[in-house]
Design a protein around this motif. Sequence first.
Motif, short mmCIF file in Angstrom:
data_model
loop_
_atom_site.label_atom_id
_atom_site.label_comp_id
_atom_site.label_asym_id
_atom_site.label_seq_id
_atom_site.Cartn_x
_atom_site.Cartn_y
_atom_site.Cartn_z
N PHE A 3 65.17 78.81 -36.45
CA PHE A 3 64.20 77.81 -36.88
C PHE A 3 63.82 76.66 -35.84
N GLY A 4 64.74 76.57 -34.86
CA GLY A 4 64.63 75.70 -33.55
C GLY A 4 63.25 76.41 -32.80
N CYS A 5 63.28 77.64 -32.63
CA CYS A 5 62.34 78.43 -31.90
C CYS A 5 60.72 78.21 -32.64
N GLY A 6 60.90 78.43 -33.81
CA GLY A 6 59.90 78.35 -34.67
C GLY A 6 59.31 77.03 -34.62
N LYS A 21 45.14 70.66 -55.27
CA LYS A 21 44.17 70.43 -54.48
C LYS A 21 43.62 69.43 -53.67
N GLU A 22 43.78 68.13 -54.28
CA GLU A 22 43.30 66.89 -53.78
C GLU A 22 44.29 66.51 -52.74
N GLU A 23 45.59 67.15 -52.60
CA GLU A 23 46.67 66.68 -51.94
C GLU A 23 47.44 67.85 -50.95
N ALA A 24 47.10 69.02 -51.43
CA ALA A 24 47.82 70.26 -51.07
C ALA A 24 47.48 70.24 -49.43
N LEU A 25 48.41 71.14 -48.75
CA LEU A 25 48.50 71.42 -47.41
C LEU A 25 48.02 72.74 -47.25
N ASP A 26 47.48 73.22 -46.36
CA ASP A 26 46.97 74.56 -46.03
C ASP A 26 48.29 75.35 -45.97
N ASN A 27 47.93 76.75 -46.09
CA ASN A 27 49.22 77.65 -45.98
C ASN A 27 50.16 77.47 -44.67
N ILE A 28 49.26 77.42 -43.27
CA ILE A 28 49.85 77.38 -42.35
C ILE A 28 50.68 76.04 -41.98
N ASN A 29 50.04 75.05 -42.41
CA ASN A 29 50.68 73.69 -42.35
C ASN A 29 51.82 73.48 -43.35
N LEU A 30 51.76 74.04 -44.24
CA LEU A 30 52.77 74.09 -45.20
C LEU A 30 54.07 74.83 -44.79
N PHE A 31 53.81 75.93 -44.23
CA PHE A 31 54.98 76.71 -43.59
C PHE A 31 55.48 76.01 -42.36
N SER A 32 54.67 75.47 -41.73
CA SER A 32 54.99 74.79 -40.40
C SER A 32 56.04 73.70 -40.73
N VAL A 33 55.51 72.77 -41.54
CA VAL A 33 56.43 71.74 -42.10
C VAL A 33 57.58 71.95 -42.64
N MET A 34 57.80 73.33 -43.23
CA MET A 34 59.04 73.77 -44.07
C MET A 34 59.92 74.20 -42.79
N THR A 35 59.32 74.78 -41.79
CA THR A 35 60.14 75.11 -40.44
C THR A 35 60.69 73.88 -39.77
N ILE A 36 60.26 73.09 -39.84
CA ILE A 36 60.77 71.78 -39.02
C ILE A 36 61.71 71.07 -39.79
N ILE A 37 61.52 70.98 -41.31
CA ILE A 37 62.53 70.35 -42.11
C ILE A 37 63.87 71.48 -42.09
N ALA A 38 63.52 72.81 -42.33
CA ALA A 38 64.88 73.58 -42.05
C ALA A 38 65.44 73.37 -40.95
N PHE A 65 60.75 85.95 -35.83
CA PHE A 65 60.90 85.43 -37.05
C PHE A 65 59.74 84.29 -37.47
N HIS A 66 59.51 83.64 -36.60
CA HIS A 66 58.48 82.71 -37.14
C HIS A 66 57.07 83.48 -36.92
N SER A 67 56.89 84.24 -35.91
CA SER A 67 55.56 84.78 -35.71
C SER A 67 55.13 85.66 -37.04
N TYR A 68 56.31 86.47 -37.28
CA TYR A 68 55.75 87.59 -38.54
C TYR A 68 55.54 86.75 -39.76
N GLN A 69 56.10 85.46 -40.03
CA GLN A 69 55.97 84.62 -41.32
C GLN A 69 54.57 83.99 -41.31
N GLN A 70 54.33 83.52 -40.03
CA GLN A 70 53.02 82.93 -39.82
C GLN A 70 51.78 83.94 -39.86
N VAL A 71 51.89 85.01 -39.32
CA VAL A 71 51.07 86.05 -39.67
C VAL A 71 50.87 86.69 -41.21
#
Length: 399
Positions: A134-137, A266-283, A328-334
């Motif tokens: 997760f640090g690499c991600g 929809k009025e507040e939602a993050l897009d898929n990429i940013n939602l995954f990115s934020v979850m990675t940092i939190i993890a 790990f990060h790349s395959y989930q991003q793709v």
Amino acid sequence: MKTCSLTTRPLNHINRKIPRIIPVYGSSSSPTTINCKAIISNNSNISFRSYSVINDFSLRLHKRVVPYDFAVVRAAASAHEASDESTNPAAIGKTLQLAAMFGVWYLLNIYFNILNKQVLKVFPYPTTVTTFQFGCGTLMVLIMWTLKLHPRPKIYKSQIVPVLMLGVAHTMGNLLTNISLGKVAVSFTHTIKAMEPFFTVVFSVLLLSKRPTLWVVSSLVPIVGGVALASFTEASFNWIGFGSAMASNVTNQTRNVLSKKFMSRKEEALDNINLFSVMTIIAFILLIPFAFFLEGFKLTPEYLQFAASQGVNVRELCVRSILTGIFFHSYQQVSYMILGMVSPVTHAVGNCVKRVVVIVSSVIFFRTPVSPVNSLGTGLALAGVFLYSKAKRIKPKAD
């Protein structure tokens, strides 16, 4: 708007009748004006020896509507447009791009699982390994935002709690998967993870109040039966590995259902990429103290030398660990990128095929002993996953 330029000469080749067709030039004194689409939709007597695609124009007919059907013209137009789409360079390019992304997704997943298993065999500290990944991600996410490869997200107060819940579920799901991979064969872990649809249905009912169709419920039977059959005949069976993989199903599907619920705003939602990115940092942030209290600080020369004594030198261990973090990060991003390009059902089918590829690749690479009954159970579970993805396309009848 295009206009049609037709002569008023007799059209004897059309049903032996002579309609009086006047070309349209924008005059306001026409006795009757009819849109061609309406003619195409409402008449049914015409046959053309030759025709071309009609592209939204109008015909003026004198006094009355001639009862000729333009359905054949519409069918020809649709066929021609479909042919244009299939031969359109942009459509071909998008198809090739999607095929390449699926290939990259599978390849990264194969390499991640193989290298991750090699690291965990000689460095049996799954919490530390997961934290490092997760640090690499996190580093890759920060580079992406810094170089403006993807816009930075705007986090609102109303998003903090749901995103934090998703981050916790994401952390636990991946940590439990690594614990399982450290205890049992890669193929067995992924066979157990084939039960994800079962938990998806359960949590959709509990959290989203969605009733599954009969077809969806029926598809769960071979999944559960196949996993049970494979578990009873698995040579590397271990209760910790089995329980961790099953628990990862629970946490991952909780994350997916909550993510779907969150993304519907929809009025507040993050897009898929940013939602995954934020979850990675939190993890990554959550796992740092967690790893220290559970395993202590293991990234020291002493522990690395111990790993080297298991058959992998320190340099190879470091390189493999870094590669697992990147893969790990790349395959989930793709995977998230593909999800934005195709329907969820197509993505689910692709994920099922990916699991098959990973299981077969790991069995071949690690030369995992597989009995015929174990193979039958694995195949049955994967077939159930495929049927589940197909059953999701069947919409329930309205009451």
